[in-house]
Structure formats: structure tokens, C-alpha cells
Design a protein around this motif. Sequence first.
Motif, mmCIF file in Angstrom:
data_model
loop_
_atom_site.group_PDB
_atom_site.id
_atom_site.type_symbol
_atom_site.label_atom_id
_atom_site.label_comp_id
_atom_site.label_asym_id
_atom_site.label_seq_id
_atom_site.Cartn_x
_atom_site.Cartn_y
_atom_site.Cartn_z
ATOM 1 N N ASP A 101 -38.653 21.042 7.041
ATOM 2 C CA ASP A 101 -37.872 22.277 6.984
ATOM 3 C C ASP A 101 -38.662 23.425 6.364
ATOM 4 O OD1 ASP A 101 -35.720 21.075 8.184
ATOM 5 O OD2 ASP A 101 -34.686 20.627 6.313
ATOM 6 N N ARG A 102 -39.614 23.101 5.501
ATOM 7 C CA ARG A 102 -40.418 24.151 4.870
ATOM 8 C C ARG A 102 -41.503 24.694 5.782
ATOM 9 N NH1 ARG A 102 -40.595 22.978 -1.119
ATOM 10 N NH2 ARG A 102 -38.377 22.817 -1.551
ATOM 11 N N ILE A 103 -42.072 23.844 6.665
ATOM 12 C CA ILE A 103 -43.196 24.303 7.483
ATOM 13 C C ILE A 103 -42.777 24.829 8.841
ATOM 14 C CG2 ILE A 103 -44.766 22.706 6.348
ATOM 15 C CD1 ILE A 103 -44.813 21.152 9.017
ATOM 16 N N ARG A 104 -41.525 24.643 9.223
ATOM 17 C CA ARG A 104 -41.065 25.112 10.537
ATOM 18 C C ARG A 104 -41.149 26.633 10.613
ATOM 19 N NH1 ARG A 104 -36.147 23.010 10.485
ATOM 20 N NH2 ARG A 104 -36.839 21.022 11.320
ATOM 21 N N GLY A 105 -41.837 27.135 11.644
ATOM 22 C CA GLY A 105 -41.982 28.573 11.834
ATOM 23 C C GLY A 105 -43.163 29.183 11.114
ATOM 24 N N CYS A 106 -43.909 28.399 10.353
ATOM 25 C CA CYS A 106 -45.063 28.919 9.617
ATOM 26 C C CYS A 106 -46.294 28.969 10.517
ATOM 27 C CB CYS A 106 -45.377 28.020 8.424
ATOM 28 S SG CYS A 106 -44.110 28.022 7.174
ATOM 29 N N SER A 107 -47.288 29.704 10.066
ATOM 30 C CA SER A 107 -48.559 29.716 10.771
ATOM 31 C C SER A 107 -49.285 28.399 10.505
ATOM 32 C CB SER A 107 -49.408 30.894 10.309
ATOM 33 O OG SER A 107 -49.771 30.720 8.961
ATOM 34 N N TYR A 108 -50.341 28.166 11.265
ATOM 35 C CA TYR A 108 -51.099 26.918 11.134
ATOM 36 C C TYR A 108 -51.700 26.781 9.739
ATOM 37 C CZ TYR A 108 -55.176 23.903 11.589
ATOM 38 O OH TYR A 108 -56.126 22.949 11.387
ATOM 39 N N GLU A 109 -52.310 27.853 9.236
ATOM 40 C CA GLU A 109 -52.941 27.791 7.921
ATOM 41 C C GLU A 109 -51.911 27.543 6.823
ATOM 42 O OE1 GLU A 109 -53.390 30.473 9.946
ATOM 43 O OE2 GLU A 109 -55.458 30.225 10.614
ATOM 44 N N GLU A 110 -50.777 28.207 6.936
ATOM 45 C CA GLU A 110 -49.724 28.051 5.922
ATOM 46 C C GLU A 110 -49.119 26.650 5.973
ATOM 47 O OE1 GLU A 110 -45.713 30.464 4.537
ATOM 48 O OE2 GLU A 110 -46.964 31.243 6.155
ATOM 49 N N ALA A 111 -49.021 26.082 7.183
ATOM 50 C CA ALA A 111 -48.469 24.732 7.332
ATOM 51 C C ALA A 111 -49.399 23.676 6.754
ATOM 52 C CB ALA A 111 -48.196 24.438 8.798
ATOM 53 N N LEU A 112 -50.682 23.991 6.622
ATOM 54 C CA LEU A 112 -51.606 23.056 5.980
ATOM 55 C C LEU A 112 -51.586 23.193 4.460
ATOM 56 C CD1 LEU A 112 -54.775 23.120 8.231
ATOM 57 C CD2 LEU A 112 -53.101 21.308 7.989
#
Length: 139
Positions: A30-41
Motif C-alpha cells: 500500500d505504501r509503494i503503489r503509485g510511486c516512482s521506481y526509485e522511490e519504490a526501492l
Amino acid sequence: MENKNESEVGAQALGRNVRMSAIKMRRIIDRIRGCSYEEALVLPESMPYKACYLISQLVLSAAANASTNLGLNKSDLFISEARVDNSTYLKRFRPRAQGRGYPIKKPTCEVTIKSNLRFAGKMKNGDMRDDYQLKYIEG
């Protein structure tokens, strides 16, 4: 009902039969949904959960699939869909009093992460462009 004819440029990564409860995985998804690739890492690295490593590996795999199979740049990707579904249970038995057996259900789940281009077009929710929606969520 969604239009299946819309062309979406992106790739996905699947994690099947992950030995963890779906509720515990959804905390991070739920936290990484919709984030950019770098932010999701970066986001899962600061969380103290065991599932963070598994999710970061799936994000890396989805980006590698987009880069290798479709020739997309990793810096232009964002997580368009992240989903966790319940899967089968591992059934084990624990010995109890008077020779009885007590069933233990160990849950497993399936994780799907899809990554698309940042400027892919319309979102499912409405007519907003992806970059506008991301700015709206952040600010």
C-alpha cells in the motif's frame, strides 16, 4: 468494466506462493503503489518488516523486465499496480493432548507488481494524466 483494447506499455513481476500472510504484505504494498521506481526501492529499506526484501526484489524484477523486454528506461517507470492475493494454506498438524492432532494453517500469498511508463495516458480512476495525479498525491 475496463476497456481491454487500451494499450499499456509496461511489465510485471509475479511472486507466487510467498510464505507470508497477505495482510503483512499489504502493509508495504500500500505504501509503494503509485510511486516512482526509485522511490519504490527506497521506501521498503526504511521499514522493519521481513516482507520488504521480497517486495524490493519484485520491484527490481519488474523494472528489469521492462528494461530488457520492452527497452524502457528505468528512471521513467512507476508502479502502476501492486496487488496481493491470498493463496493456498500449508496445512500442518500439531500434537495435542490424548493423541489428538491440532491443525495449523500457514498462509501463503501471491504478489503482482506492474510497472508502466510515467506518462502512459489515462488512469483507471478518471481523466487525469499520471504526472498530475502523482503531484496531487504528493502535494
